[in-house]
Design a protein around this motif. Structure first.
Motif, PDB file in Angstrom:
ATOM      1  N   VAL A  56       0.837  -1.208   0.000  1.00  0.00           N
ATOM      2  CA  VAL A  56       0.000   0.000   0.000  1.00  0.00           C
ATOM      3  C   VAL A  56       0.868   1.253   0.000  1.00  0.00           C
ATOM      4  O   VAL A  56       0.591   2.222  -0.719  1.00  0.00           O
ATOM      5  N   GLY A  57       1.938   1.253   0.800  1.00  0.00           N
ATOM      6  CA  GLY A  57       2.842   2.403   0.834  1.00  0.00           C
ATOM      7  C   GLY A  57       3.525   2.629  -0.500  1.00  0.00           C
ATOM      8  O   GLY A  57       3.685   3.775  -0.941  1.00  0.00           O
ATOM      9  N   SER A  58       3.932   1.561  -1.150  1.00  0.00           N
ATOM     10  CA  SER A  58       4.574   1.683  -2.464  1.00  0.00           C
ATOM     11  C   SER A  58       3.618   2.266  -3.493  1.00  0.00           C
ATOM     12  O   SER A  58       4.002   3.115  -4.304  1.00  0.00           O
ATOM     13  N   TYR A  59       2.378   1.817  -3.453  1.00  0.00           N
ATOM     14  CA  TYR A  59       1.391   2.363  -4.380  1.00  0.00           C
ATOM     15  C   TYR A  59       1.157   3.852  -4.104  1.00  0.00           C
ATOM     16  O   TYR A  59       1.032   4.646  -5.031  1.00  0.00           O
ATOM     17  N   GLY A  60       1.111   4.230  -2.829  1.00  0.00           N
ATOM     18  CA  GLY A  60       0.925   5.637  -2.474  1.00  0.00           C
ATOM     19  C   GLY A  60       2.079   6.500  -2.957  1.00  0.00           C
ATOM     20  O   GLY A  60       1.880   7.603  -3.461  1.00  0.00           O
ATOM     21  N   ILE A  61       3.310   5.995  -2.813  1.00  0.00           N
ATOM     22  CA  ILE A  61       4.481   6.741  -3.292  1.00  0.00           C
ATOM     23  C   ILE A  61       4.445   6.858  -4.809  1.00  0.00           C
ATOM     24  O   ILE A  61       4.732   7.927  -5.363  1.00  0.00           O
ATOM     25  N   TYR A  62       4.089   5.789  -5.502  1.00  0.00           N
ATOM     26  CA  TYR A  62       3.984   5.823  -6.967  1.00  0.00           C
ATOM     27  C   TYR A  62       2.945   6.840  -7.412  1.00  0.00           C
ATOM     28  O   TYR A  62       3.181   7.624  -8.337  1.00  0.00           O
ATOM     29  N   ARG A  63       1.785   6.836  -6.753  1.00  0.00           N
ATOM     30  CA  ARG A  63       0.721   7.775  -7.106  1.00  0.00           C
ATOM     31  C   ARG A  63       1.152   9.219  -6.858  1.00  0.00           C
ATOM     32  O   ARG A  63       0.877  10.103  -7.669  1.00  0.00           O
ATOM     33  N   GLN A  64       1.847   9.464  -5.750  1.00  0.00           N
ATOM     34  CA  GLN A  64       2.341  10.803  -5.436  1.00  0.00           C
ATOM     35  C   GLN A  64       3.340  11.267  -6.494  1.00  0.00           C
ATOM     36  O   GLN A  64       3.295  12.406  -6.938  1.00  0.00           O
ATOM     37  N   TYR A  65       4.246  10.382  -6.900  1.00  0.00           N
ATOM     38  CA  TYR A  65       5.219  10.706  -7.939  1.00  0.00           C
ATOM     39  C   TYR A  65       4.518  11.054  -9.248  1.00  0.00           C
ATOM     40  O   TYR A  65       4.878  12.014  -9.918  1.00  0.00           O
ATOM     41  N   LYS A  66       3.524  10.264  -9.597  1.00  0.00           N
ATOM     42  CA  LYS A  66       2.781  10.484 -10.835  1.00  0.00           C
ATOM     43  C   LYS A  66       2.053  11.837 -10.808  1.00  0.00           C
ATOM     44  O   LYS A  66       2.062  12.579 -11.796  1.00  0.00           O
TER      45      LYS A  66
END
Length: 111
Positions: A56-66
């Motif tokens: 979940v944290g990795s997905y959140g970081i990816y979404r923030q980067y995007k």
């Protein structure tokens, strides 16, 4: 306020997971496709919870980067359009004409 509720919900979830894990300490057999291991259920529960948190944290970081990448692109596009057209945003200063006048009792019609 949303961050505070998320933090509270996360702490409640962590507390429930910890209680659930402590109650279940019996060893269980885990099949890892090529081998089988016996580990305490508490380690399995905590490990799965950590893996889920990492996902979940990795997905959140990816979404923030995007979203940051999209923001940079749109900001550059806005700057280009402003330079081509010469448009500038109006200043947020309050003009005297925009301020409503106070209505006192003497201004109100009498009946």
């Amino acid at each position: 306020m949303k961050i505070q509720w998320s933090l509270i919900a996360g702490l409640v979830f962590a507390l429930l997971t910890a209680i659930f894990a402590v109650v279940n300490v019996d060893p269980v057999r885990v099949n890892l496709m090529f081998t089988q291991v016996n580990i305490p259920l508490i380690l399995l529960i905590v490990g799965c919870t950590l893996i889920g948190g990492i996902i979940v944290g990795s997905y959140g970081i990816y979404r923030q980067y995007k979203l940051q990448k999209e923001l940079k692109f749109l900001s550059a596009q806005l700057a280009q359009i402003q330079s081509e057209t010469g448009y500038t945003f109006p200043s947020p200063e309050v003009k005297a004409d925009d301020v409503p006048k106070d209505t006192s009792d003497s201004d109100l019609p009498t009946s």
